[in-house]
Design a protein around this motif. Structure first.
Motif, PDB file in Angstrom:
ATOM      1  N   ARG A  33       8.626  28.653   9.591  1.00  0.00           N
ATOM      2  CA  ARG A  33       8.791  28.156  10.956  1.00  0.00           C
ATOM      3  C   ARG A  33       9.276  26.712  10.940  1.00  0.00           C
ATOM      4  N   ASP A  34      10.237  26.404  11.812  1.00  0.00           N
ATOM      5  CA  ASP A  34      10.616  25.022  12.065  1.00  0.00           C
ATOM      6  C   ASP A  34       9.425  24.320  12.711  1.00  0.00           C
ATOM      7  N   VAL A  35       9.109  23.113  12.253  1.00  0.00           N
ATOM      8  CA  VAL A  35       7.983  22.363  12.810  1.00  0.00           C
ATOM      9  C   VAL A  35       8.448  20.947  13.137  1.00  0.00           C
ATOM     10  N   ILE A  36       8.476  20.643  14.422  1.00  0.00           N
ATOM     11  CA  ILE A  36       8.775  19.286  14.890  1.00  0.00           C
ATOM     12  C   ILE A  36       7.849  19.005  16.066  1.00  0.00           C
ATOM     13  N   ILE A  37       6.945  18.042  15.912  1.00  0.00           N
ATOM     14  CA  ILE A  37       5.988  17.705  16.964  1.00  0.00           C
ATOM     15  C   ILE A  37       6.243  16.268  17.415  1.00  0.00           C
ATOM     16  N   CYS A  38       6.390  16.099  18.728  1.00  0.00           N
ATOM     17  CA  CYS A  38       6.622  14.781  19.323  1.00  0.00           C
ATOM     18  C   CYS A  38       5.721  14.608  20.541  1.00  0.00           C
ATOM     19  N   ASP A  39       5.826  13.452  21.171  1.00  0.00           N
ATOM     20  CA  ASP A  39       5.000  13.173  22.350  1.00  0.00           C
ATOM     21  C   ASP A  39       5.444  13.974  23.560  1.00  0.00           C
ATOM     22  N   THR A  40       6.720  14.380  23.604  1.00  0.00           N
ATOM     23  CA  THR A  40       7.222  15.203  24.704  1.00  0.00           C
ATOM     24  C   THR A  40       8.021  16.370  24.147  1.00  0.00           C
ATOM     25  N   ASP A  41       8.070  17.439  24.929  1.00  0.00           N
ATOM     26  CA  ASP A  41       8.881  18.589  24.529  1.00  0.00           C
ATOM     27  C   ASP A  41      10.348  18.220  24.442  1.00  0.00           C
ATOM     28  N   GLU A  42      10.795  17.379  25.363  1.00  0.00           N
ATOM     29  CA  GLU A  42      12.210  17.019  25.415  1.00  0.00           C
ATOM     30  C   GLU A  42      12.630  16.272  24.153  1.00  0.00           C
ATOM     31  N   GLU A  43      11.776  15.353  23.693  1.00  0.00           N
ATOM     32  CA  GLU A  43      12.096  14.604  22.475  1.00  0.00           C
ATOM     33  C   GLU A  43      12.153  15.534  21.268  1.00  0.00           C
ATOM     34  N   ALA A  44      11.203  16.448  21.166  1.00  0.00           N
ATOM     35  CA  ALA A  44      11.175  17.375  20.032  1.00  0.00           C
ATOM     36  C   ALA A  44      12.397  18.282  20.040  1.00  0.00           C
ATOM     37  N   LYS A  45      12.772  18.779  21.221  1.00  0.00           N
ATOM     38  CA  LYS A  45      13.935  19.667  21.316  1.00  0.00           C
ATOM     39  C   LYS A  45      15.225  18.933  20.979  1.00  0.00           C
ATOM     40  N   ALA A  46      15.321  17.658  21.360  1.00  0.00           N
ATOM     41  CA  ALA A  46      16.518  16.880  21.036  1.00  0.00           C
ATOM     42  C   ALA A  46      16.643  16.705  19.524  1.00  0.00           C
ATOM     43  N   LEU A  47      15.516  16.436  18.868  1.00  0.00           N
ATOM     44  CA  LEU A  47      15.537  16.319  17.414  1.00  0.00           C
ATOM     45  C   LEU A  47      15.867  17.656  16.764  1.00  0.00           C
TER      46      LEU A  47
END
Length: 387
Positions: A277-291
């Motif tokens: 699984r791809d794993v990217i956790i950020c403070d907002t969903d938008e930031e994580a999706k952009a990354l």
């Protein structure tokens, strides 16, 4: 559930890769080693079960500079205390199986028994065709493409795998296969030393060889295979005690694979199986999706889709694939805030509980400080729900 870090180590950001020939830049490679050292030390301190690297060659584009996963394993094991190190995986059809067995056994001793062993079939013809020409003449086999090339690749993989296991578990090795014969033929060996203190000689002719060292772990290190997407592969894994790592696949595809593994292994469905699984956790969903757009989705479109790795996410009736938001909602990617990722993992585990999650890190494509925070947050805020 156990969590592992998985690296197809990139050495550049999206912009650096799109500038061209990033794989040739030694400064990028040095930066990659430094950043991975910090990330893997963090994973070691937090409690991640293992870290794994793939095997690929000639990657001038900057993706997946991981031509020797065992050497990377040893490099990072020497800088850590407890995390296990492995390969997802060594491409057996392009390898000498005796050398593979020796290398992993040495790794196991040098790490104090922290080695995992992972093997793959190889799908990239650019390098498999070159690297296998003097051993088997085997070609790379594309996922979901069942033809003569695929069959020859599978035969070489399975024969090499059995030789590796025999090297580890049998005192003296003999083998008579399609690709390998041990001994290779009538080989004179008249050394008195072998007669007095060794084995494998009869009337001055070699009859067997002893592959040493044997692994520290008995009977051998834990076995894994990436990224299982066919019934034949999953059946082989179940027969041989291998943990298959499944890529994201719609239920219409993955349900059959879970069932086959369970039927052959005798284990409950999902037990002994892992997912990538791809794993990217950020403070907002938008930031994580952009990354994610500049890492997982960018490399997916540029590198993996052309080889057919997205077919498992295509509806067989409509030919359509889920949207990015649907992929996350269905638990096929862990991208977003802690709450979003918790929901995604719960959806995955409710649909099909598994023993392992291999966290695709996208180093370099995700900036290092953000990835460090994501690695820590996943372990401290998400995994306690599932451990």
């Amino acid at each position: 559930m156990k969590a592992s870090l998985f690296y197809l180590p990139s050495i550049g950001s999206r912009a650096e890769i799109e500038a061209g020939m990033a794989g040739m830049n030694p400064h990028f490679y040095q930066r990659m080693l430094k950043e991975l050292t910090e990330q893997i030390k963090l994973g070691d301190e937090l409690g991640y079960d293992s870290v794994s690297f793939t095997e690929h060659h000639f990657h001038i584009e900057g993706f997946e500079l991981s031509n020797n996963p065992v050497l990377l394993d040893l490099y990072f094991a020497m800088q850590t205390k407890r995390i296990r190190v492995g390969q997802l995986g060594i491409v057996l059809p392009a390898s000498n199986p005796i050398r593979v067995a020796e290398d992993i056994a040495m790794l196991d001793h040098m790490t104090g028994g922290r080695a995992n062993a992972g093997f793959a079939r190889g799908y990239q013809r650019r390098w498999v065709d070159v690297m296998a020409q003097q051993t088997h003449g085997i070609h790379g086999a594309l996922p979901n493409q069942h033809d003569e090339i695929d069959n020859a690749n599978r035969l070489a993989f399975e024969e090499n795998f059995r030789i590796v296991k025999k090297c580890w578990t049998e005192e003296m090795l003999t083998f008579d296969g399609k690709f390998w014969k041990v001994p290779a033929g009538p080989t004179p060996w008249t050394l008195d030393t072998t007669q007095k203190w060794g084995k494998g000689v009869d009337n001055g002719i070699l009859t067997a060889v002893g592959v040493v060292p044997k692994p520290l772990q008995k009977p051998h290190p834990p076995l894994f295979q990436p990224f299982a997407s066919s019934e034949n592969t999953v059946r082989f894994c179940a027969q041989e005690g291998i943990t298959p790592i499944l890529p994201p696949m719609l239920p219409v595809y993955e349900e059959k694979l879970y069932s086959v593994y369970s039927e052959v292994s005798g284990k409950p469905k999902g037990q002994g199986v892992g997912v990538l699984r791809d794993v990217i956790i950020c403070d907002t969903d938008e930031e994580a999706k952009a990354l994610w757009r500049d890492s997982g989705q960018f490399s997916g479109r540029a590198w993996f889709e052309p080889f057919g790795f997205r077919r498992g996410m295509m509806d067989p009736k409509t030919g359509k694939s889920p949207t990015s938001d649907e992929v996350i909602e269905m638990g096929y990617a862990y991208v977003g805030t802690v709450d979003t990722v918790l929901r995604a993992m719960e959806t995955q585990q409710k649909r099909q509980p598994v023993d392992w999650v291999f966290c695709y890190t996208y180093n370099a494509l995700v900036p290092h400080p953000i990835l460090m925070k994501s690695i820590e947050t996943f372990w401290t805020k998400v995994m306690p729900r599932f451990r």
